[in-house]
Design an enzyme around this catalytic site. Structure first.
Site, PDB file in Angstrom:
ATOM      1  N   MET A 177     -19.714   8.319 -15.771  1.00 31.36           N
ATOM      2  CA  MET A 177     -18.533   7.687 -15.520  1.00 31.36           C
ATOM      3  C   MET A 177     -18.650   6.396 -15.910  1.00 31.36           C
ATOM      4  SD  MET A 177     -16.911   5.334 -13.078  1.00 31.36           S
ATOM      5  CE  MET A 177     -18.476   4.650 -12.266  1.00 31.36           C
ATOM      6  N   PRO A 178     -17.498   5.626 -16.665  1.00 28.13           N
ATOM      7  CA  PRO A 178     -16.523   6.054 -16.644  1.00 28.13           C
ATOM      8  C   PRO A 178     -16.177   6.849 -18.108  1.00 28.13           C
ATOM      9  CG  PRO A 178     -16.701   3.792 -17.704  1.00 28.13           C
ATOM     10  CD  PRO A 178     -17.961   4.270 -17.120  1.00 28.13           C
TER      11      PRO A 178
END
Length: 129
Positions: free
Chosen positions: A1-2
């Site tokens: 993530m992101p």
């Protein structure tokens, strides 16, 4: 993530677009502790008719050089951390690439950790704090 989506005019070169991605990734590493190699980005250059923006909004005048940055991240960052992230991304784009600060549009989408699968049909972050 992101997961980061970057949308900009095709008046910007592919090299410029790639540099924007690198800057966003490096700033996210510094500001929100994104791990090394956690660089998932979709960078799209558009014809001018595909970017429908107002001339101005909230007293900010936009140009054809606008860059949209949307990042999907896990919940957990404070408002102060997000403010610092926005300022650092904008400042780095201005300093490194000469982007107008008015043309840096940033949007964060926050999701629970169980909303991520990085492959193998697994929910890698579901049981991590």
């Amino acid at each position: 993530m992101p997961l980061v989506r970057i949308d900009l005019s095709n008046k910007h070169s592919e090299s410029f677009a790639r540099q924007v991605g690198d800057i966003v990734y490096n700033v996210m590493r510094e500001q929100i502790n994104v791990p090394e190699d956690d660089k998932f980005q979709i960078i799209t250059r558009h014809d001018s008719m595909e970017l429908n923006i107002p001339k101005s909004y909230l007293g900010i005048e936009y140009s054809e050089g606008i860059i949209f940055i949307q990042a999907t991240i896990s919940f957990g960052r404070t408002v102060e951390v997000k403010k610092n992230l926005y300022k650092a991304i904008c400042g780095s784009l201005v300093q490194t690439l000469g982007v107008r600060p008015q043309d840096v549009f940033i949007n964060l989408l926050e999701v629970d950790k169980e909303n991520w699968s990085f492959g193998n049909g697994e929910m890698q972050y579901a049981d991590k704090d």
